[in-house]
Scaffold this motif. Structure first.
Motif, PDB file in Angstrom:
ATOM      1  N   PRO A   1     -27.658  32.075   0.915  1.00  0.00           N
ATOM      2  CA  PRO A   1     -26.681  33.179   0.255  1.00  0.00           C
ATOM      3  C   PRO A   1     -25.540  32.900   0.235  1.00  0.00           C
ATOM      4  N   GLU A   2     -24.708  32.369   1.350  1.00  0.00           N
ATOM      5  CA  GLU A   2     -23.400  32.134   1.461  1.00  0.00           C
ATOM      6  C   GLU A   2     -23.049  30.820   0.706  1.00  0.00           C
ATOM      7  N   ASP A   3     -23.723  29.896   0.362  1.00  0.00           N
ATOM      8  CA  ASP A   3     -23.625  28.827  -0.406  1.00  0.00           C
ATOM      9  C   ASP A   3     -23.573  29.154  -1.987  1.00  0.00           C
ATOM     10  N   THR A   4     -23.765  30.254  -2.186  1.00  0.00           N
ATOM     11  CA  THR A   4     -23.545  30.843  -3.659  1.00  0.00           C
ATOM     12  C   THR A   4     -22.096  30.495  -4.125  1.00  0.00           C
ATOM     13  N   ALA A   5     -21.833  29.776  -5.051  1.00  0.00           N
ATOM     14  CA  ALA A   5     -20.378  29.426  -5.451  1.00  0.00           C
ATOM     15  C   ALA A   5     -20.492  28.726  -6.539  1.00  0.00           C
ATOM     16  N   VAL A   6     -19.410  28.489  -7.634  1.00  0.00           N
ATOM     17  CA  VAL A   6     -19.327  27.171  -8.411  1.00  0.00           C
ATOM     18  C   VAL A   6     -18.679  25.906  -7.808  1.00  0.00           C
ATOM     19  N   TYR A   7     -19.568  24.935  -8.012  1.00  0.00           N
ATOM     20  CA  TYR A   7     -19.325  23.723  -7.407  1.00  0.00           C
ATOM     21  C   TYR A   7     -18.547  22.807  -8.324  1.00  0.00           C
ATOM     22  N   PHE A   8     -17.671  21.985  -7.829  1.00  0.00           N
ATOM     23  CA  PHE A   8     -16.841  21.294  -8.654  1.00  0.00           C
ATOM     24  C   PHE A   8     -16.865  19.815  -7.959  1.00  0.00           C
ATOM     25  N   CYS A   9     -17.016  18.851  -9.170  1.00  0.00           N
ATOM     26  CA  CYS A   9     -16.930  17.336  -8.421  1.00  0.00           C
ATOM     27  C   CYS A   9     -15.463  16.999  -8.569  1.00  0.00           C
ATOM     28  N   LYS A  10     -14.803  16.069  -8.142  1.00  0.00           N
ATOM     29  CA  LYS A  10     -13.606  15.592  -7.976  1.00  0.00           C
ATOM     30  C   LYS A  10     -13.674  13.986  -7.761  1.00  0.00           C
ATOM     31  N   ILE A  11     -13.088  13.307  -8.747  1.00  0.00           N
ATOM     32  CA  ILE A  11     -12.981  12.001  -8.502  1.00  0.00           C
ATOM     33  C   ILE A  11     -11.423  11.319  -8.480  1.00  0.00           C
ATOM     34  N   SER A  12     -11.142  10.988  -7.297  1.00  0.00           N
ATOM     35  CA  SER A  12      -9.796  10.191  -6.989  1.00  0.00           C
ATOM     36  C   SER A  12      -9.777   8.858  -7.200  1.00  0.00           C
ATOM     37  N   VAL A  13      -9.222   8.519  -8.415  1.00  0.00           N
ATOM     38  CA  VAL A  13      -8.885   6.951  -8.535  1.00  0.00           C
ATOM     39  C   VAL A  13      -7.898   6.488  -7.546  1.00  0.00           C
ATOM     40  N   THR A  14      -6.947   7.277  -7.339  1.00  0.00           N
ATOM     41  CA  THR A  14      -6.008   6.899  -6.279  1.00  0.00           C
ATOM     42  C   THR A  14      -5.791   8.187  -5.426  1.00  0.00           C
ATOM     43  N   ILE A  15      -4.965   8.165  -4.367  1.00  0.00           N
ATOM     44  CA  ILE A  15      -4.811   9.633  -3.811  1.00  0.00           C
ATOM     45  C   ILE A  15      -4.038  10.388  -4.644  1.00  0.00           C
ATOM     46  N   LEU A  16      -3.351  10.096  -5.508  1.00  0.00           N
ATOM     47  CA  LEU A  16      -2.572  11.036  -6.224  1.00  0.00           C
ATOM     48  C   LEU A  16      -3.040  11.007  -7.829  1.00  0.00           C
ATOM     49  N   ARG A  17      -4.087  10.522  -8.288  1.00  0.00           N
ATOM     50  CA  ARG A  17      -4.833  10.420  -9.627  1.00  0.00           C
ATOM     51  C   ARG A  17      -6.198  10.825  -9.485  1.00  0.00           C
ATOM     52  N   ASN A  18      -6.095  12.099  -9.629  1.00  0.00           N
ATOM     53  CA  ASN A  18      -7.489  12.857  -9.508  1.00  0.00           C
ATOM     54  C   ASN A  18      -8.040  13.669 -10.739  1.00  0.00           C
ATOM     55  N   TYR A  19      -9.178  13.676 -10.745  1.00  0.00           N
ATOM     56  CA  TYR A  19      -9.999  14.176 -11.961  1.00  0.00           C
ATOM     57  C   TYR A  19     -11.224  15.217 -11.761  1.00  0.00           C
ATOM     58  N   TRP A  20     -11.033  16.384 -12.255  1.00  0.00           N
ATOM     59  CA  TRP A  20     -12.106  17.469 -11.977  1.00  0.00           C
ATOM     60  C   TRP A  20     -13.039  17.791 -13.116  1.00  0.00           C
ATOM     61  N   GLY A  21     -14.553  17.856 -12.653  1.00  0.00           N
ATOM     62  CA  GLY A  21     -15.403  18.237 -13.419  1.00  0.00           C
ATOM     63  C   GLY A  21     -15.362  19.906 -13.665  1.00  0.00           C
ATOM     64  N   GLN A  22     -16.118  20.417 -14.578  1.00  0.00           N
ATOM     65  CA  GLN A  22     -15.982  21.636 -15.151  1.00  0.00           C
ATOM     66  C   GLN A  22     -16.644  22.736 -14.195  1.00  0.00           C
ATOM     67  N   GLY A  23     -17.358  22.444 -13.112  1.00  0.00           N
ATOM     68  CA  GLY A  23     -17.944  23.410 -12.305  1.00  0.00           C
ATOM     69  C   GLY A  23     -19.391  23.770 -12.837  1.00  0.00           C
ATOM     70  N   THR A  24     -20.262  23.974 -11.896  1.00  0.00           N
ATOM     71  CA  THR A  24     -21.734  24.309 -12.047  1.00  0.00           C
ATOM     72  C   THR A  24     -22.074  25.393 -11.150  1.00  0.00           C
ATOM     73  N   LEU A  25     -22.701  26.291 -11.525  1.00  0.00           N
ATOM     74  CA  LEU A  25     -22.798  27.668 -10.753  1.00  0.00           C
ATOM     75  C   LEU A  25     -24.311  27.483  -9.976  1.00  0.00           C
ATOM     76  N   VAL A  26     -24.007  27.765  -8.670  1.00  0.00           N
ATOM     77  CA  VAL A  26     -25.455  27.830  -7.802  1.00  0.00           C
ATOM     78  C   VAL A  26     -25.192  28.926  -7.166  1.00  0.00           C
ATOM     79  N   THR A  27     -26.297  29.666  -7.382  1.00  0.00           N
ATOM     80  CA  THR A  27     -26.551  31.166  -7.035  1.00  0.00           C
ATOM     81  C   THR A  27     -28.175  31.241  -6.070  1.00  0.00           C
ATOM     82  N   VAL A  28     -27.707  31.623  -4.789  1.00  0.00           N
ATOM     83  CA  VAL A  28     -28.818  31.487  -3.984  1.00  0.00           C
ATOM     84  C   VAL A  28     -29.117  32.987  -3.522  1.00  0.00           C
ATOM     85  N   SER A  29     -30.141  33.500  -4.185  1.00  0.00           N
ATOM     86  CA  SER A  29     -30.643  34.841  -3.962  1.00  0.00           C
ATOM     87  C   SER A  29     -32.062  35.017  -4.007  1.00  0.00           C
ATOM     88  N   SER A  30     -32.727  35.965  -3.401  1.00  0.00           N
ATOM     89  CA  SER A  30     -34.176  36.290  -3.715  1.00  0.00           C
ATOM     90  C   SER A  30     -34.214  37.469  -4.545  1.00  0.00           C
TER      91      SER A  30
END
Length: 115
Positions: A86-115
């Motif tokens: 359950p504590e893994d529940t969060a919005v997950y984002f990917c990030k691509i770093s072309v260089t250490i200063l040039r970063n791009y983010w994805g829009q996020g995808t929701l993961v819900t862990v629940s019974s």
């Protein structure tokens, strides 16, 4: 540059999900590919990363349960998540770093862990 994250959803504790993040740029020569997550009311945190180091990085909370991988031919980074809690529940984002200063983010995808 566009990043399309997918694979989130609702899963029971102990279950598995695989997140994908497809990029519109080539992974050739890039600095790093990362997965972050942000739980409600908390700061965004680094979960896993593939960079120039010999091994991927994992936050202690996911070691042994999550695996980050990358398919350079498909310009896609994955996060295989097993034994979800359950504590893994969060919005997950990917990030691509072309260089250490040039970063791009994805829009996020929701993961819900629940019974």
């Amino acid at each position: 540059v566009q990043l399309q994250a997918s694979g989130g959803g609702l899963v029971q504790p102990g279950g598995s999900l695989r997140l994908s993040c497809a990029a519109s740029i080539s992974f050739s020569g890039i600095y790093a590919t990362d997965w972050y997550r942000q739980a409600p009311g908390k700061q965004r945190e680094l979960v896993a990363s593939i960079s120039s180091g010999p091994k991927p990085y994992y936050d202690d909370s996911v070691k042994g349960r999550f695996t980050i991988s990358r398919d350079n031919a498909k310009n896609t980074v994955y996060l295989q998540m097993n034994s979800l809690k359950p504590e893994d529940t969060a919005v997950y984002f990917c990030k691509i770093s072309v260089t250490i200063l040039r970063n791009y983010w994805g829009q996020g995808t929701l993961v819900t862990v629940s019974s």
